[in-house]
Scaffold this active site. Structure first.
Site, PDB file in Angstrom:
ATOM      1  N   ALA A 178       1.454   4.320  -1.827  1.00  0.00           N
ATOM      2  CA  ALA A 178       1.318   5.773  -2.003  1.00  0.00           C
ATOM      3  C   ALA A 178       1.200   6.477  -0.661  1.00  0.00           C
ATOM      4  CB  ALA A 178       0.101   6.074  -2.870  1.00  0.00           C
ATOM      5  N   PRO A 179       1.747   7.688  -0.571  1.00  0.00           N
ATOM      6  CA  PRO A 179       2.375   8.491  -1.631  1.00  0.00           C
ATOM      7  C   PRO A 179       3.856   8.204  -1.874  1.00  0.00           C
ATOM      8  CG  PRO A 179       2.244   9.781   0.359  1.00  0.00           C
ATOM      9  CD  PRO A 179       1.574   8.479   0.674  1.00  0.00           C
ATOM     10  N   GLY A 180       4.431   7.270  -1.126  1.00  0.00           N
ATOM     11  CA  GLY A 180       5.796   6.874  -1.433  1.00  0.00           C
ATOM     12  C   GLY A 180       6.833   7.156  -0.367  1.00  0.00           C
ATOM     13  N   SER A 181       6.447   7.629   0.803  1.00  0.00           N
ATOM     14  CA  SER A 181       7.444   7.939   1.828  1.00  0.00           C
ATOM     15  C   SER A 181       8.270   6.710   2.186  1.00  0.00           C
ATOM     16  CB  SER A 181       6.766   8.505   3.073  1.00  0.00           C
ATOM     17  OG  SER A 181       5.836   7.586   3.612  1.00  0.00           O
ATOM     18  N   ASP A 212      -5.038  -3.751  -6.868  1.00  0.00           N
ATOM     19  CA  ASP A 212      -5.670  -4.012  -5.580  1.00  0.00           C
ATOM     20  C   ASP A 212      -4.725  -4.913  -4.795  1.00  0.00           C
ATOM     21  OD1 ASP A 212      -7.168  -4.844  -3.428  1.00  0.00           O
ATOM     22  OD2 ASP A 212      -8.930  -5.416  -4.607  1.00  0.00           O
ATOM     23  N   CYS A 218      -1.284   3.587  11.362  1.00  0.00           N
ATOM     24  CA  CYS A 218      -1.185   4.837  12.124  1.00  0.00           C
ATOM     25  C   CYS A 218      -2.467   5.040  12.921  1.00  0.00           C
ATOM     26  CB  CYS A 218      -0.894   6.027  11.204  1.00  0.00           C
ATOM     27  SG  CYS A 218      -2.114   6.313   9.907  1.00  0.00           S
ATOM     28  N   ASP A 221       1.949  -1.266   5.173  1.00  0.00           N
ATOM     29  CA  ASP A 221       1.544  -0.106   5.959  1.00  0.00           C
ATOM     30  C   ASP A 221       0.085   0.131   5.589  1.00  0.00           C
ATOM     31  OD1 ASP A 221       2.128   2.092   7.769  1.00  0.00           O
ATOM     32  OD2 ASP A 221       1.912   3.379   6.011  1.00  0.00           O
ATOM     33  N   GLU A 228      -0.541   0.490  -5.628  1.00  0.00           N
ATOM     34  CA  GLU A 228      -1.532   1.485  -5.218  1.00  0.00           C
ATOM     35  C   GLU A 228      -2.780   1.313  -6.073  1.00  0.00           C
ATOM     36  OE1 GLU A 228      -3.920   3.915  -3.677  1.00  0.00           O
ATOM     37  OE2 GLU A 228      -1.970   3.642  -2.692  1.00  0.00           O
ATOM     38  N   ALA A 271       0.877  -1.183   0.000  1.00  0.00           N
ATOM     39  CA  ALA A 271       0.000   0.000   0.000  1.00  0.00           C
ATOM     40  C   ALA A 271       0.906   1.222   0.000  1.00  0.00           C
ATOM     41  CB  ALA A 271      -0.930  -0.014   1.209  1.00  0.00           C
TER      42      ALA A 271
END
Length: 339
Positions: free
Chosen positions: A127-130, A176, A248, A194, A149, A125
């Site tokens: 995005a956004p790529g951190s 998916d 998170c 994540d 993504e 999962a």
């Protein structure tokens, strides 16, 4: 200082009530007080384009003072008063990919996963790529990362960040995540999930938008999605490989309950390992570094609090990061696939 009564009035009542059911009062109040903090801007130096020393000097010349973070050499904390993310995003260091604006807690899951140069890694999962860009830097742009993504807009952000950060080993795909395990069974040395979540660890008293759309039903829907994604991640992992599951959020339904479900489903095929940071060495990182529980005052064993006896003892190897003036709330579990 924001009072507990202020927090009770502003945060969703169902959320607050559940906190006090799930945790001892002192721990619940510590979580709530952490949500009243205005955290400093933090960033990660992109080792593919710069060094921490060079970035600190560049930012200093532009009027931005930083300090290092003891447990991660690539992380910096902005200490110049009044400098927020918008100002940082206007700087050449950001535009040219020498830094990535990233919360400290968000940097932990890749460090616990500890991907190595030359390995095949799945970011389920992404995005956004951190975390994708962080892992690519940890791997020295050697190996392969499949970054998935589902949302096309978020996929575009992921692709942009990979380009800006100089990542050459990642393939960003629209997919998916729940289908990846069937399509790539046993192909990856390490997997990062994540997971999408209810975001409770991001709640901030001063930002009502951070909790405006929270519902108890949303937590349950996320937990069901997380199980599907974790099953897919597990299928994609090779025997002997390592999977990190992180969120998170604070909710047990999305954290301990998901991990306990994995232990029940895969039995002796899964080992829940301690969460450690890589050990620093002259060549970069080595396995077997310090435990998060010993290193971070925000870290507590998973399962801490009311109802802890309902979980297998191994669940306590996972870690909850409590919201604080420095950290968002996070949850991290490291699983190894046995033969």
């Amino acid at each position: 200082m924001v009072s507990l009564n202020d927090l009770f009035r502003h945060l969703p009542r169902e959320f607050v009530d559940r906190l006090y059911r799930d945790f001892p009062a002192a721990l619940a109040e510590r979580i709530l007080q952490g949500m009243a903090a205005l955290r400093p801007v933090t960033l990660r130096v992109n080792r593919l384009r710069a060094t921490p020393a060079a970035v600190r000097e560049e930012l200093r010349e532009q009027g931005v003072q930083t300090e290092s973070v003891p447990w991660y050499e690539d992380a910096l904390r902005v200490v110049t008063p009044g400098v927020r993310e918008r100002r940082m995003a206007e700087l050449p260091a950001f535009r040219d990919g020498r830094i990535y604006l990233q919360s400290l807690a968000s940097m932990l899951p890749p460090l616990v996963l500890d991907p190595q140069p030359g390995e095949r890694v799945l970011d389920l999962a992404a995005a956004p790529g951190s975390k994708t860009t962080q892992m690519a830097a940890m791997m020295g742009n050697e190996g392969f990362i499949l970054a998935c993504e589902k949302n096309p807009i978020r996929l575009g952000r992921l692709e942009h960040n990979l380009r800006v950060q100089g990542v050459t080993i990642a393939q960003a795909v629209r997919a998916d995540g729940a289908t990846i395990g069937r399509r790539h069974p046993g192909e990856f040395d390490r997997v990062l999930l994540d997971a999408p979540c209810s975001g409770e660890g991001l709640f901030l008293y001063g930002r009502p938008a951070s909790y405006r759309y929270w519902t108890a039903g949303g937590v349950e829907r996320m937990a069901a999605l997380q199980r599907r994604l974790l099953a897919s991640a597990w299928q994609a992992l090779r025997v002997g490989g390592v999977l990190v599951y992180s969120t998170c959020t604070i909710a047990r339904a999305e954290n301990e309950d998901v991990v306990a479900w994995a232990l029940s489903r895969w039995g002796d095929k899964v080992e829940l390992e301690s969460c450690r940071l890589p050990a620093a060495s002259p060549g970069g990182f080595e396995p077997g570094g310090p435990l998060l529980l010993d290193l971070l005052e925000e870290a507590v064993p998973a399962g801490t609090g009311g109802g802890a006896g309902a979980y297998p003892a191994a669940v306590q190897n996972a870690v909850r990061i409590l919201p604080s003036p420095d950290m968002e709330g996070f949850f991290i579990a490291r699983l190894r696939k046995r033969g």
